[in-house]
Scaffold this motif. Structure first.
Motif, PDB file in Angstrom:
ATOM      1  N   GLY A 163      -4.339  16.231   2.951  1.00 12.79           N
ATOM      2  CA  GLY A 163      -3.157  16.154   3.276  1.00 12.79           C
ATOM      3  C   GLY A 163      -2.295  15.476   2.371  1.00 12.79           C
ATOM      4  N   LEU A 164      -2.631  14.439   1.944  1.00 17.00           N
ATOM      5  CA  LEU A 164      -1.981  13.650   0.782  1.00 17.00           C
ATOM      6  C   LEU A 164      -1.790  14.402  -0.311  1.00 17.00           C
ATOM      7  N   LEU A 165      -2.758  15.003  -0.932  1.00 18.03           N
ATOM      8  CA  LEU A 165      -2.914  15.756  -2.226  1.00 18.03           C
ATOM      9  C   LEU A 165      -1.973  16.993  -1.946  1.00 18.03           C
ATOM     10  N   ILE A 166      -2.322  17.635  -0.801  1.00 17.05           N
ATOM     11  CA  ILE A 166      -1.440  18.847  -0.735  1.00 17.05           C
ATOM     12  C   ILE A 166       0.175  18.751  -0.261  1.00 17.05           C
ATOM     13  N   GLY A 167       0.201  17.745   0.562  1.00 16.65           N
ATOM     14  CA  GLY A 167       1.659  17.175   0.811  1.00 16.65           C
ATOM     15  C   GLY A 167       2.434  16.687  -0.478  1.00 16.65           C
ATOM     16  N   LEU A 168       1.727  16.018  -1.221  1.00 19.85           N
ATOM     17  CA  LEU A 168       2.174  15.691  -2.582  1.00 19.85           C
ATOM     18  C   LEU A 168       2.731  16.718  -3.669  1.00 19.85           C
ATOM     19  N   PHE A 169       1.519  17.554  -3.866  1.00 18.80           N
ATOM     20  CA  PHE A 169       1.711  18.611  -4.463  1.00 18.80           C
ATOM     21  C   PHE A 169       2.864  19.536  -4.204  1.00 18.80           C
ATOM     22  N   GLY A 170       3.000  20.030  -3.100  1.00 16.66           N
ATOM     23  CA  GLY A 170       3.738  20.790  -2.408  1.00 16.66           C
ATOM     24  C   GLY A 170       5.301  20.219  -2.393  1.00 16.66           C
ATOM     25  N   GLY A 211     -13.204  -4.639  -1.802  1.00 14.73           N
ATOM     26  CA  GLY A 211     -12.040  -4.044  -2.859  1.00 14.73           C
ATOM     27  C   GLY A 211     -12.363  -2.926  -3.506  1.00 14.73           C
ATOM     28  N   VAL A 212     -13.646  -2.700  -4.018  1.00 12.37           N
ATOM     29  CA  VAL A 212     -14.051  -1.463  -4.910  1.00 12.37           C
ATOM     30  C   VAL A 212     -14.065  -0.122  -3.982  1.00 12.37           C
ATOM     31  N   VAL A 213     -14.703  -0.777  -2.675  1.00 10.99           N
ATOM     32  CA  VAL A 213     -14.831   0.590  -1.854  1.00 10.99           C
ATOM     33  C   VAL A 213     -13.298   0.790  -1.419  1.00 10.99           C
ATOM     34  N   GLY A 214     -12.741  -0.167  -1.225  1.00 13.64           N
ATOM     35  CA  GLY A 214     -11.319   0.115  -0.774  1.00 13.64           C
ATOM     36  C   GLY A 214     -10.354   0.961  -1.364  1.00 13.64           C
ATOM     37  N   THR A 215     -10.675   0.914  -2.866  1.00 15.71           N
ATOM     38  CA  THR A 215      -9.841   1.700  -3.625  1.00 15.71           C
ATOM     39  C   THR A 215     -10.201   3.330  -3.711  1.00 15.71           C
ATOM     40  N   LEU A 216     -11.229   3.644  -2.923  1.00 18.02           N
ATOM     41  CA  LEU A 216     -11.702   4.984  -2.968  1.00 18.02           C
ATOM     42  C   LEU A 216     -11.417   5.601  -1.316  1.00 18.02           C
ATOM     43  N   VAL A 217     -10.787   4.440  -0.703  1.00 16.43           N
ATOM     44  CA  VAL A 217     -10.393   4.931   0.811  1.00 16.43           C
ATOM     45  C   VAL A 217      -8.845   4.869   0.812  1.00 16.43           C
ATOM     46  N   PRO A 218      -8.084   5.661   1.194  1.00 20.84           N
ATOM     47  CA  PRO A 218      -6.739   5.670   1.449  1.00 20.84           C
ATOM     48  C   PRO A 218      -6.325   4.605   2.341  1.00 20.84           C
ATOM     49  N   LEU A 219      -5.121   3.901   1.817  1.00 25.85           N
ATOM     50  CA  LEU A 219      -4.737   3.073   2.620  1.00 25.85           C
ATOM     51  C   LEU A 219      -5.222   1.239   2.869  1.00 25.85           C
ATOM     52  N   ALA A 234       3.762  12.412   1.285  1.00 27.39           N
ATOM     53  CA  ALA A 234       2.532  12.147   1.191  1.00 27.39           C
ATOM     54  C   ALA A 234       1.538  11.113   2.189  1.00 27.39           C
ATOM     55  N   VAL A 235       2.241  10.124   2.356  1.00 29.04           N
ATOM     56  CA  VAL A 235       1.889   9.115   3.264  1.00 29.04           C
ATOM     57  C   VAL A 235       1.861   9.483   4.516  1.00 29.04           C
ATOM     58  N   LEU A 249      -1.532  10.126   6.835  1.00 35.59           N
ATOM     59  CA  LEU A 249      -1.784   9.932   8.378  1.00 35.59           C
ATOM     60  C   LEU A 249      -2.065  11.127   9.082  1.00 35.59           C
ATOM     61  N   VAL A 250      -1.553  12.171   9.114  1.00 33.05           N
ATOM     62  CA  VAL A 250      -1.581  13.120   9.984  1.00 33.05           C
ATOM     63  C   VAL A 250      -2.653  14.043   9.734  1.00 33.05           C
ATOM     64  N   VAL A 251      -3.155  14.409   8.486  1.00 42.13           N
ATOM     65  CA  VAL A 251      -4.234  15.258   7.750  1.00 42.13           C
ATOM     66  C   VAL A 251      -5.313  14.517   7.089  1.00 42.13           C
TER      67      VAL A 251
END
Length: 161
Positions: A102-109, A16-24, A91-92, A96-98
């Motif tokens: 990609g999540l951060l860039i997609g979200l910001f953009g 659970g601790v490790v999972g919070t740092l890994v997307p999805l 972002a999701v 998944l693609v990048v």
């Protein structure tokens, strides 16, 4: 001697601790799974009721942060619900693609573009996009701290006596 169920429960909490740092990877759900597995196999006696309530609240807050912190941060930054919804989907897909970048860039953009189209104000759009991105990053840190706290409380309550 530590039994297999205890090892699996602790492994789920560490996951659970490790999972919070890994997307999805649902860190809060993994942590709660470890807690409830141990509680169930102990005949609902260990850890005690107060500890179970505390761990459940920490897990619920972790799950809430995972799903809603970025959107709430965007709203605080002035983005509309429509913008946050569109940005969440983008972002999701970007994740998944990048990957995480990609999540951060997609979200910001996405927040920037949609808010700019909505209001025509680059400063407002940049502020909303920055809030959403920082909120998403802060959410991961908050989730890691919460799940680490769950792990600590569980270990202390199970192995203290």
């Amino acid at each position: 001697m530590v039994d297999a169920v205890t090892m699996v429960a602790v492994a789920l909490l560490v996951g659970g601790v490790v999972g919070t740092l890994v997307p999805l990877v649902p860190g809060g759900l993994l942590s709660l799974s470890g807690v409830y597995l141990y509680w169930w196999t102990s005949g609902f006696g260990e850890p005690g009721t107060i500890t179970i309530v505390i761990l459940t609240v920490l897990g619920a807050v972790t799950i809430f942060a995972e799903f809603f912190a970025g959107a709430l941060a965007a709203r605080v930054g002035g983005a509309s619900w429509t913008t946050t919804t569109i940005a969440g989907v983008v972002a999701v897909v970007s994740l998944l693609v990048v990957g995480p970048v990609g999540l951060l860039i997609g979200l910001f953009g996405t927040v920037f573009v949609v808010e700019y189209l909505r209001r025509g104000d680059a400063n407002h759009s940049a502020r909303s996009a920055l809030f959403a991105t920082v909120g998403t990053l802060a959410s991961s840190a908050i989730q890691a701290m919460l799940t680490a706290t769950m792990l600590f409380v569980f270990v202390v309550s199970v192995f203290a006596l």
